[in-house]
Motif scaffolding. Structure first.
Motif, PDB file in Angstrom:
ATOM      1  N   TYR A 329       0.802  -1.228   0.000  1.00 31.82           N
ATOM      2  CA  TYR A 329       0.000   0.000   0.000  1.00 31.82           C
ATOM      3  C   TYR A 329       0.840   1.286   0.000  1.00 31.82           C
ATOM      4  O   TYR A 329       0.626   2.168  -0.846  1.00 31.82           O
ATOM      5  CB  TYR A 329      -0.980  -0.014   1.170  1.00 31.82           C
ATOM      6  CG  TYR A 329      -1.683   1.298   1.354  1.00 31.82           C
ATOM      7  CD1 TYR A 329      -2.511   1.827   0.350  1.00 31.82           C
ATOM      8  CD2 TYR A 329      -1.499   2.053   2.519  1.00 31.82           C
ATOM      9  CE1 TYR A 329      -3.143   3.055   0.514  1.00 31.82           C
ATOM     10  CE2 TYR A 329      -2.120   3.282   2.680  1.00 31.82           C
ATOM     11  CZ  TYR A 329      -2.940   3.783   1.685  1.00 31.82           C
ATOM     12  OH  TYR A 329      -3.550   4.998   1.841  1.00 31.82           O
ATOM     13  N   ILE A 333       0.423   3.762  -3.317  1.00 28.98           N
ATOM     14  CA  ILE A 333      -0.199   5.080  -3.184  1.00 28.98           C
ATOM     15  C   ILE A 333       0.821   6.181  -3.486  1.00 28.98           C
ATOM     16  O   ILE A 333       0.473   7.259  -3.981  1.00 28.98           O
ATOM     17  CB  ILE A 333      -0.833   5.254  -1.778  1.00 28.98           C
ATOM     18  CG1 ILE A 333      -1.884   6.365  -1.815  1.00 28.98           C
ATOM     19  CG2 ILE A 333       0.201   5.506  -0.716  1.00 28.98           C
ATOM     20  CD1 ILE A 333      -3.131   6.020  -2.546  1.00 28.98           C
ATOM     21  N   PHE A 351      -6.685   1.224  -9.008  1.00 29.98           N
ATOM     22  CA  PHE A 351      -5.821   0.971  -7.871  1.00 29.98           C
ATOM     23  C   PHE A 351      -5.924  -0.475  -7.410  1.00 29.98           C
ATOM     24  O   PHE A 351      -7.020  -1.012  -7.234  1.00 29.98           O
ATOM     25  CB  PHE A 351      -6.210   1.891  -6.706  1.00 29.98           C
ATOM     26  CG  PHE A 351      -5.240   1.874  -5.553  1.00 29.98           C
ATOM     27  CD1 PHE A 351      -4.214   2.805  -5.480  1.00 29.98           C
ATOM     28  CD2 PHE A 351      -5.344   0.922  -4.552  1.00 29.98           C
ATOM     29  CE1 PHE A 351      -3.303   2.794  -4.427  1.00 29.98           C
ATOM     30  CE2 PHE A 351      -4.438   0.896  -3.493  1.00 29.98           C
ATOM     31  CZ  PHE A 351      -3.420   1.837  -3.425  1.00 29.98           C
ATOM     32  N   ALA A 355      -5.490  -2.193  -0.630  1.00 30.10           N
ATOM     33  CA  ALA A 355      -6.720  -1.517  -0.199  1.00 30.10           C
ATOM     34  C   ALA A 355      -7.424  -2.374   0.852  1.00 30.10           C
ATOM     35  O   ALA A 355      -7.468  -3.603   0.752  1.00 30.10           O
ATOM     36  CB  ALA A 355      -7.635  -1.280  -1.392  1.00 30.10           C
ATOM     37  N   ASN A 359      -8.466   2.177   4.439  1.00 29.09           N
ATOM     38  CA  ASN A 359      -8.005   3.187   3.477  1.00 29.09           C
ATOM     39  C   ASN A 359      -8.868   3.312   2.224  1.00 29.09           C
ATOM     40  O   ASN A 359      -8.653   4.225   1.423  1.00 29.09           O
ATOM     41  CB  ASN A 359      -6.553   2.895   3.062  1.00 29.09           C
ATOM     42  CG  ASN A 359      -6.382   1.543   2.375  1.00 29.09           C
ATOM     43  OD1 ASN A 359      -7.325   0.997   1.799  1.00 29.09           O
ATOM     44  ND2 ASN A 359      -5.171   0.994   2.407  1.00 29.09           N
ATOM     45  N   ASP A 362     -10.561   6.678   1.568  1.00 32.37           N
ATOM     46  CA  ASP A 362      -9.570   7.730   1.312  1.00 32.37           C
ATOM     47  C   ASP A 362      -9.024   7.630  -0.112  1.00 32.37           C
ATOM     48  O   ASP A 362      -8.819   8.646  -0.786  1.00 32.37           O
ATOM     49  CB  ASP A 362      -8.413   7.624   2.318  1.00 32.37           C
ATOM     50  CG  ASP A 362      -8.846   7.982   3.728  1.00 32.37           C
ATOM     51  OD1 ASP A 362      -9.841   8.716   3.882  1.00 32.37           O
ATOM     52  OD2 ASP A 362      -8.189   7.503   4.681  1.00 32.37           O
ATOM     53  N   ILE A 363      -8.750   6.399  -0.550  1.00 26.18           N
ATOM     54  CA  ILE A 363      -8.239   6.214  -1.921  1.00 26.18           C
ATOM     55  C   ILE A 363      -9.277   6.697  -2.928  1.00 26.18           C
ATOM     56  O   ILE A 363      -8.972   7.478  -3.845  1.00 26.18           O
ATOM     57  CB  ILE A 363      -7.899   4.725  -2.174  1.00 26.18           C
ATOM     58  CG1 ILE A 363      -6.778   4.261  -1.252  1.00 26.18           C
ATOM     59  CG2 ILE A 363      -7.497   4.506  -3.637  1.00 26.18           C
ATOM     60  CD1 ILE A 363      -6.588   2.740  -1.224  1.00 26.18           C
ATOM     61  N   THR A 366      -9.803  10.453  -3.439  1.00 27.36           N
ATOM     62  CA  THR A 366      -8.789  11.208  -4.199  1.00 27.36           C
ATOM     63  C   THR A 366      -9.126  11.254  -5.687  1.00 27.36           C
ATOM     64  O   THR A 366      -8.525  12.018  -6.445  1.00 27.36           O
ATOM     65  CB  THR A 366      -7.385  10.586  -4.058  1.00 27.36           C
ATOM     66  OG1 THR A 366      -7.376   9.297  -4.686  1.00 27.36           O
ATOM     67  CG2 THR A 366      -6.965  10.461  -2.606  1.00 27.36           C
ATOM     68  N   ILE A 371     -11.158   0.290  -7.748  1.00 26.52           N
ATOM     69  CA  ILE A 371     -10.233  -0.237  -6.754  1.00 26.52           C
ATOM     70  C   ILE A 371     -10.459  -1.749  -6.649  1.00 26.52           C
ATOM     71  O   ILE A 371     -11.599  -2.193  -6.478  1.00 26.52           O
ATOM     72  CB  ILE A 371     -10.481   0.418  -5.382  1.00 26.52           C
ATOM     73  CG1 ILE A 371     -10.286   1.939  -5.480  1.00 26.52           C
ATOM     74  CG2 ILE A 371      -9.560  -0.180  -4.323  1.00 26.52           C
ATOM     75  CD1 ILE A 371     -10.757   2.702  -4.251  1.00 26.52           C
ATOM     76  N   LEU A 409      -4.242  13.443  -2.698  1.00 27.37           N
ATOM     77  CA  LEU A 409      -3.508  12.184  -2.885  1.00 27.37           C
ATOM     78  C   LEU A 409      -2.103  12.275  -2.299  1.00 27.37           C
ATOM     79  O   LEU A 409      -1.616  11.332  -1.670  1.00 27.37           O
ATOM     80  CB  LEU A 409      -3.454  11.847  -4.385  1.00 27.37           C
ATOM     81  CG  LEU A 409      -2.676  10.582  -4.769  1.00 27.37           C
ATOM     82  CD1 LEU A 409      -3.178   9.357  -4.007  1.00 27.37           C
ATOM     83  CD2 LEU A 409      -2.775  10.337  -6.273  1.00 27.37           C
TER      84      LEU A 409
END
Length: 560
Positions: A329, A333, A351, A355, A359, A362-363, A366, A371, A409
């Motif tokens: 991670y 990131i 992504f 994950a 998180n 939050d990812i 951004t 994901i 980010l």
């Protein structure tokens, strides 16, 4: 016991879904079922998407039943396991090949099936989900996405084998698998409550209009450009390039891993020097973005590939392995932040790199999506955790596009290297490394039948059932590829796929194995038990074998 997976025919795939759903309200053992509320969605590749989450290209997207289990849990974006010119028996994968005890390592890469078999599995999975979504109301049957993945060089990707695969997923209507699925659905239309012939005829055979390109470590820039150009201009397909953590440079990665407690992780400067360099990557991506626009297609990047490290303590067979999960991670990131800054946030990114519930919001906030995950699904919650992650994303505001908020980010990337959730704990550092053993704990019963081996298996190759009033574990030979992950999580220190009673498809499969187990053939059975191999009438089998068969017939008849 065999490491060769056997494909499930479409009719058996659906018969199990319908039996389980009606009798247990589960689907392929997944009880934490997700239903989309229909209030909002996203759009990607001109295709609706109920949520931006799903399984990464890996063990959870290799077989049709894995795709189904993932969908009912809440996945809506599926990165299909990578295919390449080398396949089937020509592709040697050392076993065991996965361990996810803390950070995850693997030595497997592309599908272990033959490429035409992989195509069949993906079509069956697509068709099954179309039926399941409509019949059980899990969501809009047209708002999930399959994303294919191919590797690893231009010559292989342009070969007839891979080209047929790509074209077969762009439009599956002329494949025998599609016709088989449609015929079964039409023949059984009266078995459904919410599906009619018109719906079946309306199911789109256009399984994929996007692709993720995976290249070998050290692949030259001009080779990567050649492949992307082929995919965008000749194949006319939206394309994402999977990038490596090596874009961060050796010094950053070494310091980050050391500071976060992974100083034992071994990797060499050579891998960083031979991989695509950051400045070259930026130039290549800019050029490919323009080519994508010229063709009316999206070009973006997937962040990131697994991280190549050396095997030093017999963690897995061989000399090299690939790291993922919590330790990846902070690297992934930070690659994302570095690239987002270079493109002022105007580079679409997907992504996959550690994950989890801590998180994922939050990812997504951004601007990075979709994901995907793999390691967290290899933990003891297995597919059951998908609903939690999908629901967390449902709580977020859905963006109109994939523009990335660079400052947000960068802040997240800075916090990631200090986040205790992704550091190696002192307790984990002191824990002895569990080494793989086999046939050292052969028994019918477990000390405690916990079911961990059921949940951590991507292929659903272990099951539990009540036998004479006692919960027992049973291994299913057909579904297993001996990845080894169930051994890692067994508190009884057994190797479930070798030590526990095994259900075989037939006589040959039993004879090819050393496991204790049985195969049912009408009113007869062949079994191996307490050193005896014998074929006989069911009524003459040992009591324990008869008890398991009785339990299977009553509780999980779809396995027989």
């Amino acid at each position: 016991m065999s490491d060769i997976m056997v494909q499930i025919p479409f009719h058996k795939l659906m018969e199990r879904v319908m039996y389980e759903k009606e009798n247990y309200n589960t689907v392929y053992g997944v009880s934490n079922l997700y239903t989309h509320d229909g209030k909002k969605d996203l759009n990607l590749f001109d295709h609706g998407l109920e949520n931006p989450f799903g399984p990464a290209a890996g063990p959870h997207t290799q077989l049709a039943q894995n795709l189904v289990a993932s969908y009912v849990g809440g996945s809506r974006f599926f990165e299909l396991k990578t295919v390449q010119i080398l396949d089937g028996h020509d592709l040697h994968v050392d076993k065991p090949c996965i361990r996810a005890d803390d950070e995850c390592y693997n030595v497997e890469w592309s599908t272990e099936l033959y490429v035409p078999q992989a195509l069949e599995e993906y079509i069956k999975g697509w068709y099954a989900i179309k039926l399941i979504a409509k019949e059980y109301g899990f969501g809009d049957p047209d708002k999930f996405i399959f994303n294919m993945s191919v590797g690893y060089n231009l010559e292989g990707i342009k070969s007839k084998k891979i080209d047929d695969f790509i074209e077969g997923l762009k439009d599956a209507s002329n494949t025998e698998t599609w016709k088989e699925c449609e015929k079964w659905a039409l023949d059984h239309v009266n078995d459904f409550k919410n599906i009619d012939e018109a719906y079946i005829k309306s199911i789109s055979p256009k399984v994929c209009n996007s692709i993720t390109l995976s290249t070998m470590h050290g692949c030259p820039s001009d080779e990567i450009e050649g492949i992307i150009t082929h995919l965008l201009t000749n194949k006319k397909i939206n394309t994402y390039l999977k990038c490596n953590p090596t874009l961060l440079g050796y010094d950053f990665v070494r310091k980050t891993m050391d500071d976060m407690g992974y100083d034992y992780m071994s990797f060499e400067t050579h891998g960083f020097e031979s991989d695509l360099q950051f400045e070259d990557a930026v130039a290549l991506i800019r050029k490919m973005q323009e080519l994508g626009k010229a063709n009316g297609l999206t070009f973006g990047v997937k962040l990131s590939n697994t991280f190549h490290v050396k095997i030093k303590n017999s963690e897995l067979p061989g000399q090299d392995m690939y790291m993922s999960g919590k330790a990846l991670y902070p690297l992934t990131i930070n690659v994302a932040a570095k690239l987002a800054k270079a493109f002022d946030g105007k580079l679409p990114m997907s992504f996959s790199g550690g994950a989890d519930a801590n998180n994922i919001k939050d990812i997504f906030n951004t601007g990075i999506w979709p994901i995907t995950v793999a390691t967290i699904l290899l933990k003891p919650t297995g597919y059951q955790v998908i609903k939690k992650l999908a629901t967390l994303l449902d709580e977020c505001e859905f963006p109109a596009d994939q523009t990335v908020n660079v400052s947000l980010l960068e802040e997240l990337a800075k916090k990631a290297v200090e986040d205790s959730n992704y550091k190696k704990t002192e307790a984990a550092r002191k824990k002895p490394l569990l080494t793989f053993g086999e046939n050292v704990n052969v028994r019918v019963e477990c000390k405690v039948t916990c079911g961990s081996c059921v949940n951590v298996c991507p292929n659903r190759a272990n099951t539990t059932l009540m036998v004479d009033g006692v919960k027992r574990m049973l291994h299913i030979d057909d579904y297993c590829n001996e990845c080894g992950n169930c051994y890692i999580f067994c508190p009884d220190k057994c190797t479930p796929y070798k030590d526990r009673l095994t259900l075989f498809a037939g006589k040959k499969e039993l004879e090819d194995s050393t496991n204790q187990g049985f195969a049912v053939m009408g009113d007869r059975v062949i079994y191996r038990f307490d050193g005896t191999v014998k074929e006989c009438a069911l009524t003459d089998a040992p009591e324990v074998i008869r008890s398991f068969i009785t339990a299977l017939k009553e509780q999980q008849p779809y396995l027989l």
